[in-house]
Design an enzyme around this catalytic site. Structure first.
Site, PDB file in Angstrom:
ATOM      1  N   ASP A  36       0.862  -1.193   0.000  1.00  0.00           N
ATOM      2  CA  ASP A  36       0.000   0.000   0.000  1.00  0.00           C
ATOM      3  C   ASP A  36       0.894   1.237   0.000  1.00  0.00           C
ATOM      4  O   ASP A  36       2.082   1.147   0.317  1.00  0.00           O
ATOM      5  CB  ASP A  36      -0.912   0.008   1.252  1.00  0.00           C
ATOM      6  CG  ASP A  36      -2.209   0.788   1.050  1.00  0.00           C
ATOM      7  OD1 ASP A  36      -3.282   0.148   0.986  1.00  0.00           O
ATOM      8  OD2 ASP A  36      -2.151   2.038   0.932  1.00  0.00           O
ATOM      9  N   ASN A  89      -5.991  -4.930  -5.818  1.00  0.00           N
ATOM     10  CA  ASN A  89      -7.121  -4.257  -5.176  1.00  0.00           C
ATOM     11  C   ASN A  89      -6.950  -2.739  -5.107  1.00  0.00           C
ATOM     12  O   ASN A  89      -7.941  -2.014  -5.044  1.00  0.00           O
ATOM     13  CB  ASN A  89      -7.291  -4.840  -3.762  1.00  0.00           C
ATOM     14  CG  ASN A  89      -8.159  -3.968  -2.885  1.00  0.00           C
ATOM     15  OD1 ASN A  89      -9.382  -4.023  -2.953  1.00  0.00           O
ATOM     16  ND2 ASN A  89      -7.538  -3.130  -2.060  1.00  0.00           N
ATOM     17  N   TYR A 157     -14.051   6.835 -13.563  1.00  0.00           N
ATOM     18  CA  TYR A 157     -13.932   5.662 -12.690  1.00  0.00           C
ATOM     19  C   TYR A 157     -14.607   4.453 -13.337  1.00  0.00           C
ATOM     20  O   TYR A 157     -14.018   3.377 -13.447  1.00  0.00           O
ATOM     21  CB  TYR A 157     -14.560   5.967 -11.329  1.00  0.00           C
ATOM     22  CG  TYR A 157     -14.578   4.774 -10.383  1.00  0.00           C
ATOM     23  CD1 TYR A 157     -13.410   4.352  -9.753  1.00  0.00           C
ATOM     24  CD2 TYR A 157     -15.752   4.065 -10.131  1.00  0.00           C
ATOM     25  CE1 TYR A 157     -13.416   3.256  -8.892  1.00  0.00           C
ATOM     26  CE2 TYR A 157     -15.767   2.974  -9.271  1.00  0.00           C
ATOM     27  CZ  TYR A 157     -14.593   2.571  -8.655  1.00  0.00           C
ATOM     28  OH  TYR A 157     -14.609   1.482  -7.809  1.00  0.00           O
ATOM     29  N   LYS A 161     -12.902   0.821 -14.653  1.00  0.00           N
ATOM     30  CA  LYS A 161     -13.239  -0.508 -14.124  1.00  0.00           C
ATOM     31  C   LYS A 161     -13.722  -1.436 -15.244  1.00  0.00           C
ATOM     32  O   LYS A 161     -13.530  -2.648 -15.184  1.00  0.00           O
ATOM     33  CB  LYS A 161     -14.283  -0.375 -13.013  1.00  0.00           C
ATOM     34  CG  LYS A 161     -13.727   0.289 -11.751  1.00  0.00           C
ATOM     35  CD  LYS A 161     -12.565  -0.501 -11.160  1.00  0.00           C
ATOM     36  CE  LYS A 161     -12.085   0.026  -9.836  1.00  0.00           C
ATOM     37  NZ  LYS A 161     -11.011  -0.784  -9.237  1.00  0.00           N
TER      38      LYS A 161
HETATM   39  N1  LIG Z   1     -16.222   0.639  -1.794  1.00  0.00           N
HETATM   40  C1  LIG Z   1     -16.963   0.226  -2.804  1.00  0.00           C
HETATM   41  O1  LIG Z   1     -18.204   0.327  -2.746  1.00  0.00           O
HETATM   42  C2  LIG Z   1     -16.329  -0.401  -4.028  1.00  0.00           C
HETATM   43  C3  LIG Z   1     -17.212  -0.881  -4.983  1.00  0.00           C
HETATM   44  C4  LIG Z   1     -16.676  -1.464  -6.130  1.00  0.00           C
HETATM   45  C5  LIG Z   1     -15.307  -1.576  -6.285  1.00  0.00           C
HETATM   46  N2  LIG Z   1     -14.474  -1.092  -5.339  1.00  0.00           N
HETATM   47  C6  LIG Z   1     -13.025  -1.262  -5.592  1.00  0.00           C
HETATM   48  O2  LIG Z   1     -12.435  -2.043  -4.561  1.00  0.00           O
HETATM   49  C7  LIG Z   1     -11.077  -1.631  -4.345  1.00  0.00           C
HETATM   50  C8  LIG Z   1     -10.878  -1.224  -2.892  1.00  0.00           C
HETATM   51  O3  LIG Z   1     -11.782  -0.164  -2.607  1.00  0.00           O
HETATM   52  P1  LIG Z   1     -12.056   0.386  -1.144  1.00  0.00           P
HETATM   53  O4  LIG Z   1     -13.462   0.828  -1.115  1.00  0.00           O
HETATM   54  O5  LIG Z   1     -11.554  -0.557  -0.127  1.00  0.00           O
HETATM   55  O6  LIG Z   1     -11.137   1.704  -1.217  1.00  0.00           O
HETATM   56  P2  LIG Z   1     -10.278   2.414  -0.060  1.00  0.00           P
HETATM   57  O7  LIG Z   1     -10.036   3.803  -0.563  1.00  0.00           O
HETATM   58  O8  LIG Z   1     -10.958   2.236   1.227  1.00  0.00           O
HETATM   59  O9  LIG Z   1      -8.921   1.579  -0.082  1.00  0.00           O
HETATM   60  C9  LIG Z   1      -8.044   1.630  -1.198  1.00  0.00           C
HETATM   61  C10 LIG Z   1      -6.643   1.309  -0.707  1.00  0.00           C
HETATM   62  O10 LIG Z   1      -5.766   1.408  -1.855  1.00  0.00           O
HETATM   63  C11 LIG Z   1      -4.615   2.161  -1.478  1.00  0.00           C
HETATM   64  N3  LIG Z   1      -4.069   2.827  -2.666  1.00  0.00           N
HETATM   65  C12 LIG Z   1      -4.603   3.880  -3.348  1.00  0.00           C
HETATM   66  N4  LIG Z   1      -3.786   4.227  -4.360  1.00  0.00           N
HETATM   67  C13 LIG Z   1      -2.726   3.381  -4.328  1.00  0.00           C
HETATM   68  C14 LIG Z   1      -1.553   3.246  -5.119  1.00  0.00           C
HETATM   69  N5  LIG Z   1      -1.307   4.074  -6.148  1.00  0.00           N
HETATM   70  N6  LIG Z   1      -0.679   2.242  -4.823  1.00  0.00           N
HETATM   71  C15 LIG Z   1      -0.923   1.407  -3.771  1.00  0.00           C
HETATM   72  N7  LIG Z   1      -1.999   1.513  -2.963  1.00  0.00           N
HETATM   73  C16 LIG Z   1      -2.891   2.486  -3.252  1.00  0.00           C
HETATM   74  C17 LIG Z   1      -5.127   3.166  -0.447  1.00  0.00           C
HETATM   75  O11 LIG Z   1      -4.068   3.677   0.360  1.00  0.00           O
HETATM   76  C18 LIG Z   1      -6.126   2.309   0.333  1.00  0.00           C
HETATM   77  O12 LIG Z   1      -5.503   1.630   1.404  1.00  0.00           O
HETATM   78  C19 LIG Z   1     -10.820  -0.485  -5.327  1.00  0.00           C
HETATM   79  O13 LIG Z   1     -10.203  -0.983  -6.490  1.00  0.00           O
HETATM   80  C20 LIG Z   1     -12.221   0.031  -5.616  1.00  0.00           C
HETATM   81  O14 LIG Z   1     -12.287   0.692  -6.838  1.00  0.00           O
HETATM   82  C21 LIG Z   1     -14.949  -0.501  -4.201  1.00  0.00           C
END
Ligand SMILES: NC(=O)c1ccc[n+]([C@@H]2O[C@H](COP(=O)([O-])OP(=O)(O)OC[C@H]3O[C@@H](n4cnc5c(N)ncnc54)[C@H](O)[C@@H]3O)[C@@H](O)[C@H]2O)c1
Length: 266
Positions: A36, A89, A157, A161
């Site tokens: 991360d 992720n 976004y 995806k």
């Molecule tokens: N929350 C939702 O409803 C949802 C829905 C569909 C998809 N997603 C996808 O699931 C994944 C996780 O989402 P989340 O909701 O846990 O997001 P979040 O923002 O809570 O966590 C994302 C994590 O990725 C890390 N990160 C960001 N940019 C980075 C980089 N350049 N290099 C390394 N680490 C990096 C951040 O520090 C964080 O710890 C993402 O790909 C998101 O698009 C989330």
């Protein structure tokens, strides 16, 4: 213990969905490299994983930098002697400050594609030579229901995806001769740090959610769009991730699985 002694890299594992995937995999016996950009939160996730009784280390990695993803793969090899599973992720919903803007800027498009698409490519490129050599591996990409159908909100976004789903299929075909499974999960609506900001953006832009608190936006959207009427949790995604990365899913590749309470039925 379907992942006993597997060596796993989870990118973006410090918080939210990535953290839950790491915990679910550790509960199945996997050793985890927590990757991360947020080093403090990553350290606390790694400590939680060690409490479960597996090995875990942190590699601070910005996935947009191919040098950093190479170092991440090297670190996993050093720590565990192999890489069985990569979970792509790490993801963002826009360039810094995106949730305070009403429109997508050029920077939002570039930044989001760089992290969500190129970041996944960099990480896969860094682990796949090792997986090919041993003829075994699982790569799991986090896409989204937003990538299933274009909608007006956050087009940078949702289209990024969609690219992740397409890339999953392309990579699955490329790596199939080496017995490497490549799949994606499309999560529905989850209350994570990302969604707190998404809720704020809806409250600002969409008259239907005008002036509502992010959590109220989230709940209203769930009531309107999810047939089960309830939110999905990071643990739900972790359970699906464990299955797709286990040998029980050995004949599943090139798929994107919606975990969305029935938002999409196909
Ligand atoms: N929350 C939702 O409803 C949802 C829905 C569909 C998809 N997603 C996808 O699931 C994944 C996780 O989402 P989340 O909701 O846990 O997001 P979040 O923002 O809570 O966590 C994302 C994590 O990725 C890390 N990160 C960001 N940019 C980075 C980089 N350049 N290099 C390394 N680490 C990096 C951040 O520090 C964080 O710890 C993402 O790909 C998101 O698009 C989330």
């Amino acid at each position: 213990m379907v992942l006993q002694d597997k060596a796993v890299i989870v990118t973006g594992a410090a918080t939210g969905i990535g953290r839950a995937i790491a915990i679910k995999m550790a509960e199945q016996g996997a050793n985890i490299l927590v990757s991360d950009i947020n080093s403090d939160a990553a350290e606390s996730t790694a400590a939680e994983l060690r409490e479960i009784g597996v090995r875990s280390a942190v590699q601070v990695t910005n996935v947009v930098d191919p040098g950093a993803t190479e170092a991440m793969a090297e670190r996993a090899l050093q720590e565990f002697g192999k890489i069985d599973i990569l979970v792509n992720n790490a993801g963002v919903a826009g360039a810094p400050g995106w949730y305070e803007r009403s429109e997508s800027t050029e920077e939002d498009w570039h930044f989001t594609y760089k992290v969500n698409v190129i970041g996944s490519v960099n990480s896969a490129n860094s682990v796949s030579p090792h997986m090919k050599e041993v003829g075994y591996g699982k790569i799991l990409n986090l896409a989204s229901i937003a990538g299933r159908e274009g909608r007006p909100s956050l087009p940078h976004y949702s289209s990024s995806k969609s690219a992740v789903v397409n890339y999953t299929q392309a990579l699955a075909g490329e790596l199939a001769p080496f017995s490497i499974n490549v799949n994606a999960i499309c999560p529905g609506l989850l209350w994570t740090p990302m969604w707190e900001q998404v809720g704020g953006r809806y409250a600002m832009n969409d008259p239907e959610y005008a002036d509502m608190e992010p959590r109220a936006v989230f709940e209203k959207m769930i009531a309107a769009t999810i047939p089960f009427g309830s939110e999905q949790t990071p643990e739900d995604i972790g359970d699906a991730a464990v299955f797709l990365c286990s040998d029980e899913a050995k004949n599943i590749t090139g798929q994107a699985l919606d975990v969305d309470g029935g938002f999409f039925m196909r």
